[in-house]
Design a protein around this motif. Structure first.
Motif, PDB file in Angstrom:
ATOM      1  N   HIS A 296      22.109 -10.952   8.569  1.00 17.16           N
ATOM      2  CA  HIS A 296      23.039 -11.830   7.861  1.00 17.16           C
ATOM      3  C   HIS A 296      22.629 -13.297   8.032  1.00 17.16           C
ATOM      4  N   VAL A 297      22.285 -13.665   9.253  1.00 20.59           N
ATOM      5  CA  VAL A 297      21.906 -15.050   9.529  1.00 20.59           C
ATOM      6  C   VAL A 297      20.649 -15.423   8.752  1.00 20.59           C
ATOM      7  N   ARG A 298      19.667 -14.525   8.715  1.00 14.96           N
ATOM      8  CA  ARG A 298      18.441 -14.818   7.967  1.00 14.96           C
ATOM      9  C   ARG A 298      18.733 -14.979   6.476  1.00 14.96           C
ATOM     10  N   ASN A 299      19.624 -14.152   5.964  1.00 16.17           N
ATOM     11  CA  ASN A 299      19.985 -14.276   4.551  1.00 16.17           C
ATOM     12  C   ASN A 299      20.637 -15.623   4.254  1.00 16.17           C
ATOM     13  N   TRP A 300      21.445 -16.130   5.197  1.00 14.97           N
ATOM     14  CA  TRP A 300      22.033 -17.458   5.010  1.00 14.97           C
ATOM     15  C   TRP A 300      20.949 -18.534   5.063  1.00 14.97           C
ATOM     16  N   LEU A 301      20.069 -18.434   6.041  1.00 16.91           N
ATOM     17  CA  LEU A 301      19.046 -19.463   6.236  1.00 16.91           C
ATOM     18  C   LEU A 301      18.102 -19.568   5.049  1.00 16.91           C
ATOM     19  N   THR A 302      17.769 -18.438   4.483  1.00 19.13           N
ATOM     20  CA  THR A 302      16.777 -18.449   3.407  1.00 19.13           C
ATOM     21  C   THR A 302      17.385 -18.660   2.034  1.00 19.13           C
TER      22      THR A 302
ATOM     23  N   LEU B 210       0.379 -16.023   7.585  1.00 23.75           N
ATOM     24  CA  LEU B 210       1.537 -16.749   7.073  1.00 23.75           C
ATOM     25  C   LEU B 210       2.597 -16.940   8.150  1.00 23.75           C
ATOM     26  N   ALA B 211       2.786 -15.923   8.990  1.00 20.35           N
ATOM     27  CA  ALA B 211       3.726 -16.084  10.111  1.00 20.35           C
ATOM     28  C   ALA B 211       3.255 -17.211  11.026  1.00 20.35           C
ATOM     29  N   ALA B 212       1.955 -17.277  11.265  1.00 16.49           N
ATOM     30  CA  ALA B 212       1.399 -18.374  12.077  1.00 16.49           C
ATOM     31  C   ALA B 212       1.570 -19.714  11.380  1.00 16.49           C
ATOM     32  N   ALA B 213       1.362 -19.734  10.056  1.00 18.29           N
ATOM     33  CA  ALA B 213       1.488 -20.982   9.304  1.00 18.29           C
ATOM     34  C   ALA B 213       2.917 -21.520   9.369  1.00 18.29           C
ATOM     35  N   PHE B 214       3.897 -20.650   9.137  1.00 15.77           N
ATOM     36  CA  PHE B 214       5.294 -21.087   9.195  1.00 15.77           C
ATOM     37  C   PHE B 214       5.681 -21.514  10.611  1.00 15.77           C
ATOM     38  N   THR B 215       5.226 -20.755  11.613  1.00 13.83           N
ATOM     39  CA  THR B 215       5.541 -21.126  13.000  1.00 13.83           C
ATOM     40  C   THR B 215       4.861 -22.442  13.358  1.00 13.83           C
TER      41      THR B 215
ATOM     42  N   GLU C 266      12.375 -27.151  10.796  1.00  8.73           N
ATOM     43  CA  GLU C 266      12.038 -26.213  11.867  1.00  8.73           C
ATOM     44  C   GLU C 266      12.747 -24.872  11.659  1.00  8.73           C
ATOM     45  N   THR C 267      14.042 -24.921  11.335  1.00  9.50           N
ATOM     46  CA  THR C 267      14.818 -23.693  11.161  1.00  9.50           C
ATOM     47  C   THR C 267      14.318 -22.886   9.977  1.00  9.50           C
ATOM     48  N   ARG C 268      14.061 -23.556   8.870  1.00  6.92           N
ATOM     49  CA  ARG C 268      13.580 -22.841   7.687  1.00  6.92           C
ATOM     50  C   ARG C 268      12.219 -22.218   7.932  1.00  6.92           C
ATOM     51  N   ALA C 269      11.369 -22.974   8.583  1.00 11.12           N
ATOM     52  CA  ALA C 269      10.033 -22.449   8.856  1.00 11.12           C
ATOM     53  C   ALA C 269      10.108 -21.186   9.715  1.00 11.12           C
ATOM     54  N   LEU C 270      10.974 -21.195  10.727  1.00 14.66           N
ATOM     55  CA  LEU C 270      11.103 -20.024  11.591  1.00 14.66           C
ATOM     56  C   LEU C 270      11.692 -18.836  10.833  1.00 14.66           C
ATOM     57  N   ALA C 271      12.646 -19.106   9.939  1.00 14.28           N
ATOM     58  CA  ALA C 271      13.212 -18.013   9.140  1.00 14.28           C
ATOM     59  C   ALA C 271      12.137 -17.372   8.268  1.00 14.28           C
ATOM     60  N   HIS C 272      11.294 -18.180   7.674  1.00 16.87           N
ATOM     61  CA  HIS C 272      10.203 -17.655   6.850  1.00 16.87           C
ATOM     62  C   HIS C 272       9.189 -16.896   7.702  1.00 16.87           C
ATOM     63  N   ALA C 273       8.889 -17.413   8.885  1.00 18.41           N
ATOM     64  CA  ALA C 273       7.957 -16.715   9.774  1.00 18.41           C
ATOM     65  C   ALA C 273       8.479 -15.322  10.117  1.00 18.41           C
ATOM     66  N   GLN C 274       9.784 -15.242  10.378  1.00 23.06           N
ATOM     67  CA  GLN C 274      10.373 -13.940  10.706  1.00 23.06           C
ATOM     68  C   GLN C 274      10.273 -12.990   9.517  1.00 23.06           C
ATOM     69  N   HIS C 275      10.449 -13.505   8.325  1.00 23.48           N
ATOM     70  CA  HIS C 275      10.327 -12.667   7.138  1.00 23.48           C
ATOM     71  C   HIS C 275       8.898 -12.156   6.972  1.00 23.48           C
ATOM     72  N   ALA C 276       7.924 -13.004   7.268  1.00 17.69           N
ATOM     73  CA  ALA C 276       6.528 -12.562   7.177  1.00 17.69           C
ATOM     74  C   ALA C 276       6.273 -11.401   8.131  1.00 17.69           C
TER      75      ALA C 276
ATOM     76  N   ALA D  36      14.010 -16.411  -3.245  1.00 21.05           N
ATOM     77  CA  ALA D  36      14.187 -15.096  -3.856  1.00 21.05           C
ATOM     78  C   ALA D  36      13.077 -14.143  -3.465  1.00 21.05           C
ATOM     79  N   ALA D  37      11.910 -14.688  -3.122  1.00 19.76           N
ATOM     80  CA  ALA D  37      10.745 -13.830  -2.890  1.00 19.76           C
ATOM     81  C   ALA D  37      10.530 -13.516  -1.426  1.00 19.76           C
ATOM     82  N   LEU D  38      11.558 -13.680  -0.597  1.00 16.07           N
ATOM     83  CA  LEU D  38      11.316 -13.522   0.836  1.00 16.07           C
ATOM     84  C   LEU D  38      11.148 -12.069   1.251  1.00 16.07           C
ATOM     85  N   LEU D  39      12.209 -11.397   1.572  1.00 14.03           N
ATOM     86  CA  LEU D  39      12.075 -10.052   2.121  1.00 14.03           C
ATOM     87  C   LEU D  39      12.737  -9.041   1.209  1.00 14.03           C
ATOM     88  N   PRO D  40      11.977  -8.398   0.344  1.00 10.30           N
ATOM     89  CA  PRO D  40      12.574  -7.384  -0.512  1.00 10.30           C
ATOM     90  C   PRO D  40      12.947  -6.159   0.305  1.00 10.30           C
TER      91      PRO D  40
END
Length: 409
Positions: free
Chosen positions: A28-34, A165-170, A135-145, A91-95
């Motif tokens: 739920h938290v990731r869905n809010w962040l992204t 990509l996870a490394a890039a976002f982190t 920082e928060t957005r980047a970490l949310a994207h890293a987790q999705h990767a 929209a393209a994060l985690l299908p």
């Protein structure tokens, strides 16, 4: 806090509110962040507002009515972060399953995340996404990767790309924490990003991370570590194969050498950076994070070297060139190099000119000072100005405006 920790805290609040334990999870938290969930349920909004002490809109959520009033958008960009924050295609994060409907991941799934990364870098360069938000957005994207790895089967090549990509976002989260002067958080991001870049087998990403590691060590005054990190960055394989990477790594190393008192070495390394820059093929395709490094940035990094070795007149000249060459959209760098210009002028005893440079950088009445490195530099400027020209009329004007900004923090 971790996403799961926030979910637990909100569940406790939901229990107190409704008499039943909440069922929120880190998803739920990731869905809010992204931005995947743009308007949480009423009870969820209530506990979020209670937890953070601000309205749901201030947290970046958009009620349906506001979305209906918004101009029509193309489908790819419809689900975005709100106008309260910098826009990022989410929209393209985690299908739930890969976009092709099969149980197999392909490069197209990684490509969507890469487009998000480019958008995140763009927001950072333009100053629309900074500090804890970046920082928060980047970490949310890293987790999705990383979450994508568990969705379905994939080739080794696709998995390496997702780790990249996870490394890039982190790494972007690391940069945001360094910029915000938060060394503890930055150190944690650095360790994770290095691990991920190793799993990706990316020399280019490791070179980027070594540069951030050098700056982090420099901020903590661990000069031997800073030198070692900057040298490791220049030894990266990508620096042997691409002159532009080699130029950036050399310019960063020169900056650390000058800060460590190795003036002669710094000048030699800087000369190498400038010579190598001329050899670069600018038509070659490079990752989004390298987009900031151009002639303006090289002049800016050179100006820092000159200032640290005491050649303030040359530092000022190079900073003027930096600001004249800097792309209009690079607001964050323009502010940073403008503060550096004021410091160079102050170091030459030009207090009135330095104030004329620095005064427009102060916030409007009632607004706080800028954050992170720039705030630290403005405080350094204020101390130097008070020593150089105490009691001067233009200094009194500066002190009034500066003190007002400090009080608003």
């Amino acid at each position: 806090m971790k996403q799961a920790e926030l979910a637990d805290r909100l569940n406790t609040r939901l229990g107190a509110l409704t008499g039943r334990p909440g069922k929120l999870t880190d998803r739920h938290v990731r869905n809010w962040l992204t931005g995947k969930t743009r308007w949480p349920q009423a009870r969820q909004r209530a506990v979020l507002e209670e937890e953070f002490g601000v309205s749901a809109e201030q947290l970046g959520f958009v009620p349906p009515a506001a979305r209906e009033r918004a101009p029509s958008e193309d489908p790819v960009r419809r689900r975005t972060f709100t106008t309260a924050t910098a826009s990022l295609t989410a929209a393209a994060l985690l299908p739930a399953v890969p976009s092709n409907g099969s149980a197999r991941l392909g490069m197209s799934d990684a490509d969507r995340l890469e487009r998000n990364f480019a958008e995140l870098v763009k927001g950072d360069n333009e100053g629309s996404s900074t500090g804890i938000r970046l920082e928060t957005r980047a970490l949310a994207h890293a987790q999705h990767a990383l979450d994508l790895q568990a969705v379905g089967q994939a080739s080794a090549r696709v998995r390496r790309r997702l780790y990249y990509l996870a490394a890039a976002f982190t790494g972007t989260a690391l940069w945001a924490a360094v910029e915000a002067q938060e060394p503890q958080r930055a150190q944690g991001h650095l360790h994770k990003a290095m691990t991920l870049s190793g799993m990706a087998g990316s020399s280019e990403m490791q070179m980027r991370l070594w540069g951030h590691a050098a700056l982090l060590a420099f901020q903590q005054r661990h000069m031997h570590d800073a030198l070692a990190a900057a040298e490791a960055g220049r030894r990266s394989h990508v620096c042997r194969s691409d002159a532009l990477f080699r130029s950036l790594a050399s310019a960063r190393l020169a900056g650390i050498q000058s800060a460590a008192g190795e003036d002669s070495a710094a000048l030699r390394t800087l000369a190498h950076a400038e010579q190598t820059y001329e050899q670069a093929d600018f038509e070659e395709q490079r990752p989004a994070w390298m987009s900031f490094f151009d002639r303006a940035e090289l002049e800016g990094l050179a100006a820092l070297v000159m200032g640290r070795i005491g050649r303030h007149d040359e530092s000022e000249a190079r900073l003027h060139r930096t600001l004249s060459l800097l792309r209009p959209e690079f607001h964050r760098n323009r502010t940073y190099y403008s503060v550096q210009l004021a410091l160079a002028q102050l170091a030459q005893g030009e207090a009135d000119q330095a104030v004329a440079t620095a005064l427009p950088l102060l916030p409007e009445e009632g607004e706080p000072l800028m954050a992170g490195r720039n705030r630290r530099l403005l405080r350094q400027f204020d101390r130097g100005l008070r020593r150089l020209a105490p009691g001067a009329g233009f200094v009194i004007e500066w002190q009034e405006r500066f003190t007002e900004g400090e009080k608003s923090l």
